[in-house]
Design a protein around this motif. Structure first.
Motif, mmCIF file in Angstrom:
data_model
loop_
_atom_site.group_PDB
_atom_site.id
_atom_site.type_symbol
_atom_site.label_atom_id
_atom_site.label_comp_id
_atom_site.label_asym_id
_atom_site.label_seq_id
_atom_site.Cartn_x
_atom_site.Cartn_y
_atom_site.Cartn_z
ATOM 1 N N ALA A 30 -47.202 -77.569 -94.429
ATOM 2 C CA ALA A 30 -47.809 -76.692 -95.447
ATOM 3 C C ALA A 30 -47.584 -75.250 -95.028
ATOM 4 C CB ALA A 30 -49.289 -76.987 -95.569
ATOM 5 N N PHE A 31 -47.008 -74.443 -95.938
ATOM 6 C CA PHE A 31 -46.716 -73.054 -95.564
ATOM 7 C C PHE A 31 -47.476 -72.037 -96.395
ATOM 8 C CE2 PHE A 31 -43.012 -74.029 -98.446
ATOM 9 C CZ PHE A 31 -43.207 -73.053 -99.403
ATOM 10 N N ALA A 32 -47.713 -70.884 -95.761
ATOM 11 C CA ALA A 32 -48.392 -69.737 -96.384
ATOM 12 C C ALA A 32 -47.701 -68.485 -95.849
ATOM 13 C CB ALA A 32 -49.871 -69.752 -96.007
ATOM 14 N N PRO A 33 -48.007 -67.303 -96.410
ATOM 15 C CA PRO A 33 -47.326 -66.083 -95.971
ATOM 16 C C PRO A 33 -47.374 -65.871 -94.453
ATOM 17 C CG PRO A 33 -48.502 -65.647 -97.980
ATOM 18 C CD PRO A 33 -48.879 -67.049 -97.575
ATOM 19 N N ARG A 34 -46.223 -65.429 -93.905
ATOM 20 C CA ARG A 34 -46.014 -65.098 -92.483
ATOM 21 C C ARG A 34 -45.856 -66.327 -91.599
ATOM 22 N NH1 ARG A 34 -50.855 -60.838 -92.772
ATOM 23 N NH2 ARG A 34 -49.767 -59.135 -93.809
ATOM 24 N N VAL A 93 -42.804 -54.723 -94.756
ATOM 25 C CA VAL A 93 -42.853 -56.183 -94.909
ATOM 26 C C VAL A 93 -41.732 -56.676 -95.836
ATOM 27 C CG1 VAL A 93 -44.215 -58.095 -95.853
ATOM 28 C CG2 VAL A 93 -45.304 -56.380 -94.399
ATOM 29 N N GLY A 94 -41.020 -57.687 -95.376
ATOM 30 C CA GLY A 94 -39.952 -58.290 -96.175
ATOM 31 C C GLY A 94 -38.588 -57.670 -95.945
ATOM 32 N N ASP A 95 -38.532 -56.548 -95.202
ATOM 33 C CA ASP A 95 -37.231 -55.914 -94.926
ATOM 34 C C ASP A 95 -36.471 -56.734 -93.883
ATOM 35 O OD1 ASP A 95 -38.190 -53.904 -96.545
ATOM 36 O OD2 ASP A 95 -38.197 -52.349 -94.999
ATOM 37 N N PHE A 96 -35.159 -56.762 -94.029
ATOM 38 C CA PHE A 96 -34.257 -57.404 -93.077
ATOM 39 C C PHE A 96 -33.441 -56.296 -92.410
ATOM 40 C CE2 PHE A 96 -29.702 -59.091 -93.148
ATOM 41 C CZ PHE A 96 -29.745 -59.589 -91.863
ATOM 42 N N ILE A 123 -39.465 -58.328 -91.122
ATOM 43 C CA ILE A 123 -40.797 -57.758 -90.966
ATOM 44 C C ILE A 123 -41.864 -58.640 -91.635
ATOM 45 C CG2 ILE A 123 -42.159 -55.637 -91.130
ATOM 46 C CD1 ILE A 123 -39.239 -55.494 -89.731
ATOM 47 N N LEU A 124 -42.884 -58.996 -90.834
ATOM 48 C CA LEU A 124 -43.946 -59.882 -91.325
ATOM 49 C C LEU A 124 -45.242 -59.140 -91.623
ATOM 50 C CD1 LEU A 124 -43.515 -62.923 -88.885
ATOM 51 C CD2 LEU A 124 -42.681 -62.717 -91.230
ATOM 52 N N LYS A 125 -45.554 -58.109 -90.829
ATOM 53 C CA LYS A 125 -46.841 -57.427 -91.007
ATOM 54 C C LYS A 125 -46.717 -55.946 -90.675
ATOM 55 C CE LYS A 125 -51.521 -57.245 -89.100
ATOM 56 N NZ LYS A 125 -52.190 -57.020 -90.374
ATOM 57 N N GLY A 126 -47.357 -55.130 -91.492
ATOM 58 C CA GLY A 126 -47.426 -53.704 -91.210
ATOM 59 C C GLY A 126 -46.300 -52.938 -91.881
ATOM 60 N N GLY A 127 -46.302 -51.638 -91.641
ATOM 61 C CA GLY A 127 -45.271 -50.781 -92.225
ATOM 62 C C GLY A 127 -45.261 -49.467 -91.492
ATOM 63 N N GLY A 128 -44.086 -48.882 -91.360
ATOM 64 C CA GLY A 128 -44.017 -47.542 -90.771
ATOM 65 C C GLY A 128 -43.435 -47.500 -89.371
ATOM 66 N N ALA A 129 -43.326 -48.658 -88.694
ATOM 67 C CA ALA A 129 -42.629 -48.650 -87.404
ATOM 68 C C ALA A 129 -41.131 -48.529 -87.676
ATOM 69 C CB ALA A 129 -42.923 -49.915 -86.615
ATOM 70 N N TYR A 130 -40.398 -48.092 -86.646
ATOM 71 C CA TYR A 130 -38.969 -47.905 -86.871
ATOM 72 C C TYR A 130 -38.147 -48.674 -85.844
ATOM 73 C CZ TYR A 130 -39.129 -44.758 -82.864
ATOM 74 O OH TYR A 130 -39.317 -44.255 -81.600
ATOM 75 N N THR A 131 -36.910 -48.945 -86.221
ATOM 76 C CA THR A 131 -35.875 -49.360 -85.281
ATOM 77 C C THR A 131 -34.792 -48.300 -85.362
ATOM 78 O OG1 THR A 131 -36.247 -51.744 -85.343
ATOM 79 C CG2 THR A 131 -34.003 -51.039 -84.949
ATOM 80 N N ALA A 132 -34.323 -47.852 -84.222
ATOM 81 C CA ALA A 132 -33.190 -46.917 -84.206
ATOM 82 C C ALA A 132 -31.974 -47.674 -83.687
ATOM 83 C CB ALA A 132 -33.492 -45.724 -83.324
ATOM 84 N N VAL A 133 -30.873 -47.603 -84.413
ATOM 85 C CA VAL A 133 -29.636 -48.297 -84.038
ATOM 86 C C VAL A 133 -28.532 -47.260 -83.920
ATOM 87 C CG1 VAL A 133 -27.938 -50.032 -84.708
ATOM 88 C CG2 VAL A 133 -30.342 -50.383 -85.286
ATOM 89 N N ASP A 134 -27.999 -47.109 -82.705
ATOM 90 C CA ASP A 134 -26.923 -46.146 -82.466
ATOM 91 C C ASP A 134 -27.200 -44.797 -83.127
ATOM 92 O OD1 ASP A 134 -25.335 -47.395 -80.658
ATOM 93 O OD2 ASP A 134 -23.815 -48.061 -82.093
ATOM 94 N N GLY A 135 -28.406 -44.310 -82.919
ATOM 95 C CA GLY A 135 -28.736 -42.966 -83.393
ATOM 96 C C GLY A 135 -29.234 -42.877 -84.822
ATOM 97 N N GLN A 136 -29.299 -44.003 -85.529
ATOM 98 C CA GLN A 136 -29.834 -43.978 -86.893
ATOM 99 C C GLN A 136 -31.166 -44.702 -86.920
ATOM 100 O OE1 GLN A 136 -27.325 -44.501 -90.445
ATOM 101 N NE2 GLN A 136 -25.687 -44.974 -89.032
ATOM 102 N N LYS A 137 -32.138 -44.068 -87.549
ATOM 103 C CA LYS A 137 -33.482 -44.617 -87.548
ATOM 104 C C LYS A 137 -33.776 -45.288 -88.893
ATOM 105 C CE LYS A 137 -36.929 -42.278 -85.385
ATOM 106 N NZ LYS A 137 -37.989 -41.278 -85.178
ATOM 107 N N VAL A 138 -34.410 -46.463 -88.827
ATOM 108 C CA VAL A 138 -34.806 -47.127 -90.064
ATOM 109 C C VAL A 138 -36.282 -47.492 -89.981
ATOM 110 C CG1 VAL A 138 -33.680 -49.228 -89.188
ATOM 111 C CG2 VAL A 138 -34.488 -49.204 -91.481
#
Ligand SMILES: [Fe+2]
Length: 347
Positions: free
Chosen positions: A303-307, A138-141, A119-134
Motif C-alpha cells: 500500500a503506497f502513499a506520498p513520499r 518537491v517532485g523535481d528531478f 525531491i520528497l519534502k521541503g523546498g528551497g535547498a540547492y544543489t550546485a553542479v559544476d558551478g551552476q546552482k539549482v
C-alpha cells in the motif's frame, strides 16, 4: 510448493578431482551451470516498500545525531531486504534518503558514479553542479552527472529530504570508482537553474553547444512542467492498461536517456486505476509524489502513499492500483540493459 531437491551426491573420484583443481583456482562448470545461466532472471532483489511514516522520524533522529558536514552526506541507505549489507536497493542500483537541515551545507565532491535527486519534502535547498546552482522543490528531478563537482545547501527555514539514486553497484562491478573532494565546501555559482532551463529546457539548444558527456546538459526537470504534461495527456486519451500515462525523462540534445546508466520516468495513474500485470528485466524503484494505491506483486500488496518508496524486482509481474489519482516517479538500469540488448518486458 515444490519439494526441496537435494543435489545428487558427488562421487568420490569427482570430489577428488574437484579438490585437486581447486588448488589451482579452477572449478567444474557443470556443477554451477544452472545457477550461472538460469531459464529466467533469478534476482536476490525482493519487493519492498519503505513507508514515509516510518522513515521520517528516523531521518529526524539522524539529524540530531550527526551534522551534514560531519556525515559528508546524511543519508539513510534504503537496503533491499534481499541485499542487506550491500548498500543496494536493487542488484544494480543504490538509493537512500538524504536530509539537509536549515543552514546546513553538504560539502562539494565529485565521483565517477552518476546520481539523481528526487525531491520528497521541503523546498528551497540547492544543489550546485559544476558551478551552476539549482533550487529544488518537491517532485523535481535533478542530475549530478559522473565526475562533476556537486554540493548541497539549505538556506530555507525547513528540513529538506530527497531520494538519491546512484549507479554505485554498476560502477563497482566494472571497478571504475573514483572520488575527489573539492578544495572548498561550496562552489562558486555564477548561473542558476533559469539559465540551464533557458539553454536546454525548451526543445532548443545554444548554437555552439557540443556535448561533453552522454548525460543530459539539462540537469533540472521541474515537477510543475512534468505534472502539466501528464495532466494534458490524461485529458486527451485513455490510459495504457499497465502504466497509465507514462513519460521518460530525456536528454534534450539527443532524445536519448537523461542519464547513461539510469532510466527515469514519471507516470500518472487515474483514480480507481486497476493496472494489468506487467514485468520487465529492469528492477524498478518507485517514489510516490501524489495519491494513494497499492502495488500487487507476488503474494504481496504494497500500500503506497506520498513520499513512500517501493521496489519491483526484475521479471516479477506486478499490478498498480489506485484509490486516488496518483503520480509516481521511477528509476531503473534500463538504459544499460537496452545498450547491451538485454532488456525485455512482458504484459
Ligand atoms: Fe556525491
Amino acid at each position: 510448493m515444490s519439494a526441496v531437491l537435494t543435489p545428487p551426491a558427488v562421487s568420490a573420484d569427482r570430489r577428488a578431482f574437484y579438490e585437486k583443481i581447486d588448488g589451482g583456482n579452477c572449478t567444474p562448470l557443470w556443477e554451477v551451470l544452472h545457477s550461472l545461466v538460469p531459464a529466467a532472471p533469478q534476482t536476490p532483489c525482493k519487493p519492498y516498500l519503505w513507508s514515509w511514516e516510518k522513515v521520517w522520524p528516523w531521518l529526524q533522529e539522524a539529524g540530531a545525531l550527526i551534522t551534514a558536514r560531519e556525515a559528508e552526506r546524511r543519508v539513510l541507505v534504503l537496503e533491499n531486504p534481499g541485499l542487506r549489507g550491500q548498500s543496494r536497493i536493487t542488484h544494480s542500483l543504490y538509493s537512500g534518503l538524504q536530509l539537509i537541515l536549515p543552514g546546513e551545507i553538504a560539502p562539494a565532491h565529485r565521483h565517477s558514479q552518476s546520481a539523481l535527486r528526487f525531491i520528497l519534502k521541503g523546498g528551497g535547498a540547492y544543489t550546485a553542479v559544476d558551478g551552476q546552482k539549482v533550487t529544488m522543490n518537491v517532485g523535481d528531478f535533478v542530475i549530478t552527472p559522473s565526475w562533476t563537482f556537486h554540493d548541497h545547501g539549505n538556506p530555507s527555514s525547513e528540513p529538506m529530504v530527497w531520494m538519491d539514486g546512484l549507479d554505485v553497484p554498476l560502477v563497482e562491478i566494472l571497478d571504475a570508482q573514483f572520488m575527489e573532494k573539492a578544495g572548498q565546501d561550496a562552489q562558486h555559482t555564477e548561473r542558476d537553474q533559469r539559465d540551464n532551463l533557458a539553454r536546454f529546457g525548451n526543445t532548443m539548444k545554444p548554437v555552439e553547444y557540443q556535448a561533453r558527456s552522454r548525460t543530459s546538459p539539462l540537469f533540472w526537470y521541474p515537477y510543475e512542467r512534468t505534472r502539466e504534461a501528464l495532466a494534458t495527456l490524461a485529458a486527451g486519451e485513455d490510459p495504457h492498461s499497465c502504466w497509465g500515462y507514462k513519460l521518460q525523462y530525456t536528454n534534450p540534445a539527443t532524445g536519448g536517456w537523461a542519464m547513461p546508466t539510469i532510466g527515469t520516468f514519471m507516470q500518472l495513474l487515474p483514480r480507481g486505476f486497476r493496472g494489468g500485470a506487467y514485468r520487465s528485466t529492469d528492477s524498478t524503484v518507485y517514489a510516490v509524489v501524489e495519491g494513494k494505491g497499492r502495488c500487487r506483486i507476488g503474494e504481496e500488496s504494497l500500500a503506497f502513499a506520498p513520499r513512500d518508496v517501493f521496489v519491483c524486482p526484475s521479471w516479477l509481474p506486478y499490478r498498480l492500483e489506485t484509490d486516488e489519482e496518483s503520480v509516481l516517479f521511477s528509476f531503473s538500469d534500463r538504459p544499460v540493459q537496452q545498450a547491451l540488448d538485454l532488456w525485455r518486458e512482458a504484459f
